[in-house]
Design a protein around this motif. Structure first.
Motif, short mmCIF file in Angstrom:
data_model
loop_
_atom_site.label_atom_id
_atom_site.label_comp_id
_atom_site.label_asym_id
_atom_site.label_seq_id
_atom_site.Cartn_x
_atom_site.Cartn_y
_atom_site.Cartn_z
N CYS A 69 0.80 -1.23 0.00
CA CYS A 69 0.00 0.00 0.00
C CYS A 69 0.83 1.27 0.00
CB CYS A 69 -0.95 0.00 1.20
SG CYS A 69 -2.29 -1.21 1.08
N PHE A 70 2.02 1.23 0.58
CA PHE A 70 2.84 2.44 0.64
C PHE A 70 3.51 2.76 -0.70
CE2 PHE A 70 3.80 4.43 4.91
CZ PHE A 70 2.62 4.02 5.48
N GLY A 72 0.14 2.66 -3.92
CA GLY A 72 -1.19 2.43 -3.35
C GLY A 72 -1.48 0.94 -3.22
N ASN A 132 9.30 5.44 -0.46
CA ASN A 132 7.93 5.27 0.00
C ASN A 132 7.73 4.26 1.13
OD1 ASN A 132 6.09 6.95 -1.83
ND2 ASN A 132 7.41 5.92 -3.31
N SER A 191 2.19 11.83 3.76
CA SER A 191 2.12 11.77 2.29
C SER A 191 1.14 10.70 1.82
CB SER A 191 3.51 11.52 1.69
OG SER A 191 3.93 10.18 1.92
N LYS A 192 0.81 9.76 2.71
CA LYS A 192 -0.16 8.71 2.39
C LYS A 192 -1.54 9.01 2.97
CE LYS A 192 3.44 6.67 0.75
NZ LYS A 192 3.72 6.76 -0.71
N VAL A 204 -5.34 3.44 0.91
CA VAL A 204 -4.35 4.35 0.34
C VAL A 204 -4.19 4.08 -1.16
CG1 VAL A 204 -1.90 4.94 0.28
CG2 VAL A 204 -3.05 4.66 2.48
#
Length: 326
Positions: free
Chosen positions: A70-71, A74, A159, A176-177, A307
């Motif tokens: 997810c990081f 997405g 990320n 940022s997420k 996210v």
């Protein structure tokens, strides 16, 4: 304690509303597969349960997998794609596990409901189920994610959280997420299960002239540090791992926060949570009240698995999680 809990309750209500609005915009919905594949969630849960009974490290691996997916790009299963220069090839992802569980679930779902359930949804649901199987809360999360078609190794490092990160670096990355300071503290609680390679906390020690390690990070409990040195001496094989939680390593509980207060956070990125007044207060609350941690986990996990989702005409439903359909 009452004041802090009240503050948390207000914050959680705000998060619920934020999450609901985000989900509506993202076209995710609860019971997304009710008509197209009604057995999808039970199939995934059964695979996670049987895999975990054979290998008790599976829940921790699946939880780490959803974070790393997810990081980057997405929650779109970009981490599942194989090939040269994909996310899997980055050193930060080489120790990520749980892929076989996702692949097994996908193969079965393709037999029952071909071309219907995305790998991205399987990852999110499998991680959700892993938490419950390990003793944590059962979280209701919406589905409808589609699979991404881009996976590039160079996108990984900017990320994902490095275990040596400072508080400021983690706050910036989480923000940022779309994740808050509260989410940061709650989601760090994932370290209550799982394992880590010795190299991931090596920076807290230094090798002396005799080839022995000594503690240089004085924020770490000395007795705990000595145990880590025994398990991870200088020159240890790269494959050796230790438990993230030295007390209840296989149970999803609030022991992580109790460990932090006892200066037994495995990573520097764990220990910094008690060096900040705001986050320390949250750590104390969760250490004292497991139910409070579980209630807040539900909302933060929902936000994590929302996210950067791809829905509608974005992405695709992969036939195989390891490759795009093209």
């Amino acid at each position: 304690m009452e004041t802090r809990t009240g503050t948390l309750s207000i914050t959680v209500c705000s998060l619920v509303m934020f999450s609901f609005v985000s989900l509506v915009k993202g076209s995710l919905s609860f019971n997304f597969y009710a008509a197209s594949c009604p057995s999808a969630e039970s199939i995934i849960r059964n695979i996670v349960s049987s895999s975990s009974s054979t290998d008790p490290t599976i829940p921790g691996k699946l939880l780490r997998l959803v974070f790393h997916d997810c990081f980057v790009e997405g929650c779109d299963a970009s981490l599942m794609l194989q090939g040269n220069n994909t996310e899997q090839s980055d050193p930060g992802n080489r120790s990520v596990g749980g892929f076989t569980v996702i692949d097994s679930a996908k193969r079965i779902l393709e037999k029952f409901c071909p071309g219907t359930v995305s790998c991205a949804d399987i990852i999110a649901l499998a991680a959700r189920d892993a938490v419950e199987i390990a003793g944590g809360p059962r979280t209701m999360i919406p589905t409808g994610r589609r699979d991404g078609m881009v996976s590039v190794a160079s996108n990984v490092r900017p990320n994902i959280v490095d275990t040596s990160f400072s508080m400021d670096e983690m706050v910036k990355l989480f923000a940022s997420k779309g994740l808050s300071l509260l989410d940061l503290v709650i989601l760090s609680g994932a370290h209550t299960i799982g394992t880590a390679h010795c190299s991931s906390f090596r920076d807290r020690f230094q090798e002396d002239s005799k080839g022995k390690l000594r503690l240089i990070d004085k924020t770490l409990n000395s007795d705990y540090a000595n145990e880590l040195i025994k398990q991870c001496p200088a020159g240890v094989q790269p494959s050796v791992t230790v438990n993230n939680d030295p007390e209840t390593s296989m149970a999803f509980d609030n022991m992580y926060y109790q460990n932090l207060l006892a200066h037994k956070g495995l990573f520097q990125s764990d220990s910094v949570l008690i060096s900040n007044d705001s986050t320390r207060k949250l750590v104390v609350d969760f250490a004292n009240d497991q139910e409070l941690f579980f209630e807040n986990w539900d909302q933060s996990f929902l936000k994590l698995t929302s996210v950067g989702v791809k829905t509608g005409d974005k992405g695709e439903i992969r036939i195989s999680c390891a490759s795009t359909n093209a």
